[in-house]
Design a protein around this motif. Structure first.
Motif, short mmCIF file in Angstrom:
data_model
loop_
_atom_site.label_atom_id
_atom_site.label_comp_id
_atom_site.label_asym_id
_atom_site.label_seq_id
_atom_site.Cartn_x
_atom_site.Cartn_y
_atom_site.Cartn_z
N LEU A 177 0.84 -1.20 0.00
CA LEU A 177 0.00 0.00 0.00
C LEU A 177 0.88 1.25 0.00
O LEU A 177 0.61 2.22 -0.71
CB LEU A 177 -0.89 -0.02 1.25
N ALA A 178 1.94 1.23 0.79
CA ALA A 178 2.86 2.36 0.86
C ALA A 178 3.55 2.57 -0.49
O ALA A 178 3.82 3.71 -0.89
CB ALA A 178 3.90 2.13 1.96
N LEU A 179 3.78 1.49 -1.20
CA LEU A 179 4.38 1.60 -2.53
C LEU A 179 3.38 2.22 -3.50
O LEU A 179 3.71 3.12 -4.28
CB LEU A 179 4.80 0.20 -3.02
N SER A 180 2.14 1.80 -3.42
CA SER A 180 1.06 2.34 -4.28
C SER A 180 0.90 3.84 -4.08
O SER A 180 0.59 4.55 -5.01
CB SER A 180 -0.27 1.67 -3.97
N THR A 181 1.09 4.29 -2.85
CA THR A 181 0.88 5.71 -2.57
C THR A 181 2.20 6.49 -2.59
O THR A 181 2.25 7.64 -2.17
CB THR A 181 0.19 5.89 -1.19
N GLY A 182 3.25 5.86 -3.07
CA GLY A 182 4.52 6.57 -3.27
C GLY A 182 5.32 6.81 -2.00
O GLY A 182 6.29 7.57 -2.02
N LYS A 183 4.97 6.18 -0.90
CA LYS A 183 5.73 6.41 0.35
C LYS A 183 7.05 5.65 0.36
O LYS A 183 7.97 6.01 1.08
CB LYS A 183 4.87 6.03 1.56
N VAL A 184 7.09 4.56 -0.39
CA VAL A 184 8.36 3.85 -0.59
C VAL A 184 8.53 3.63 -2.09
O VAL A 184 7.58 3.74 -2.86
CB VAL A 184 8.42 2.48 0.16
N ASP A 185 9.76 3.32 -2.51
CA ASP A 185 10.04 3.18 -3.95
C ASP A 185 10.05 1.73 -4.41
O ASP A 185 9.99 1.46 -5.60
CB ASP A 185 11.42 3.80 -4.25
N ALA A 186 10.18 0.81 -3.46
CA ALA A 186 10.18 -0.61 -3.80
C ALA A 186 9.77 -1.39 -2.57
O ALA A 186 9.84 -0.88 -1.44
CB ALA A 186 11.58 -1.04 -4.24
N VAL A 187 9.32 -2.63 -2.80
CA VAL A 187 9.02 -3.53 -1.68
C VAL A 187 9.72 -4.85 -1.94
O VAL A 187 9.69 -5.37 -3.05
CB VAL A 187 7.49 -3.76 -1.54
N VAL A 188 10.40 -5.35 -0.92
CA VAL A 188 11.02 -6.68 -1.05
C VAL A 188 10.19 -7.64 -0.22
O VAL A 188 9.99 -7.45 0.98
CB VAL A 188 12.48 -6.67 -0.57
N ILE A 189 9.67 -8.65 -0.91
CA ILE A 189 8.77 -9.61 -0.25
C ILE A 189 8.80 -10.91 -1.03
O ILE A 189 9.23 -10.94 -2.19
CB ILE A 189 7.34 -9.02 -0.15
N ASP A 190 8.30 -11.98 -0.42
CA ASP A 190 8.30 -13.29 -1.08
C ASP A 190 7.45 -13.26 -2.36
O ASP A 190 6.43 -12.58 -2.42
CB ASP A 190 7.77 -14.36 -0.12
#
Ligand code: GLN
Length: 256
Positions: A177-190
């Motif tokens: 969600l934070a990625l969708s709203t531009g709060k982070v630039d990438a997400v590392v997840i399984d």
């Protein structure tokens, strides 16, 4: 004569009581609550564990159910923070932790792991128009990376880019969600949860460079080797008869 008989009977009685006590003690030590297999998970990790209405379903939930059945136990699933699972297993709050959990050397110091039942891959999710094209551009640029607290993604990325650039969330979908709203630039997840999250949120994509390949297993209290052995036996049988493959195929169809 009568006295001797009474003596023999009482010795036999004591012996059988001791036997009953001993077996009672071993039974009791198998799980935290007699008759139950208490599993801790974090139920925001599709397709391994997620809510369908109020029920927790998914690969882990179904494999745990099949294992519990083999052990003659009733499965109880508790939805907790991923980060608290290992400590809860160590303190005998839960019998097992099963949460798409990666086997790592560090975690092995704290808990035992069952045989592995699945493979996971750390993936990187970015916005469709992101300048991040691979792991190196993500690490090299001044980008903020979202992770789920205490996961292997968190551990690896913090190692690579340092604490300041890592933003931690208690649930994987909050990171997305934070990625969708531009709060982070990438997400590392399984990878598998990554696919579900990308399908559910517009404008995101998974980078084609997978990051790390890992093994998933259940974690169990270090002192409870009896439960570990029983679980491994059940897992072996469920692998052998195709149950585990069928459960995985149900949630991750290989031709779709
Ligand atoms: N496989 C990762 C780990 O064990 C993530 C697990 C999860 O978020 N449920 O750290």
């Amino acid at each position: 004569m009568k006295k001797l008989f009474t003596k023999i009977v009482s010795v036999a009685l004591i012996a059988s009581m001791m036997g009953a006590l001993a077996s009672c003690a071993t039974k009791k030590s198998l799980t935290v609550n007699k008759g139950k297999l208490v599993m801790a998970t974090n139920a925001y990790f599709p397709p391994y564990e997620y809510y369908e209405g109020t029920k927790i379903v998914g690969i882990d939930a179904e494999i745990a159910e099949a294992v519990a059945k083999k052990l003659g136990l009733e499965l109880e699933i508790q939805d907790v923070e991923f980060d608290s699972i290992i400590a809860g297993v160590q303190s005998n709050k839960y019998d097992i932790g099963m949460a798409g959990m990666t086997v790592t050397e560090e975690r092995k110091q704290a808990v035992n792991f069952s045989s592995t039942y699945a493979t996971g891959i750390q993936a990187i999710i970015v916005a469709e128009d992101s300048p991040i094209t691979d792991i190196d551009t993500m690490i090299g640029g001044d980008y903020k990376v979202g992770v789920q607290t205490g996961t292997t993604g968190d551990i690896y990325i913090t190692d690579e880019v340092g604490d300041e650039r890592v933003v931690r969330f208690s649930k994987g979908n909050d990171a997305v969600l934070a990625l969708s709203t531009g709060k982070v630039d990438a997400v590392v997840i399984d990878n598998e949860p990554a696919k579900s999250f990308v399908a559910a949120n517009e404008g995101l994509k998974i980078l084609e460079t997978p990051y790390a390949v890992e093994d998933y297993a259940m974690c169990i209290n270090k002192n409870n080797t009896e439960l570990l052995n029983e679980i491994n036996k059940a897992l072996a049988e469920l692998t052998e008869d195709g149950t585990i493959a069928a459960i995985i195929e149900k949630y991750i169809p290989s031709n779709g």
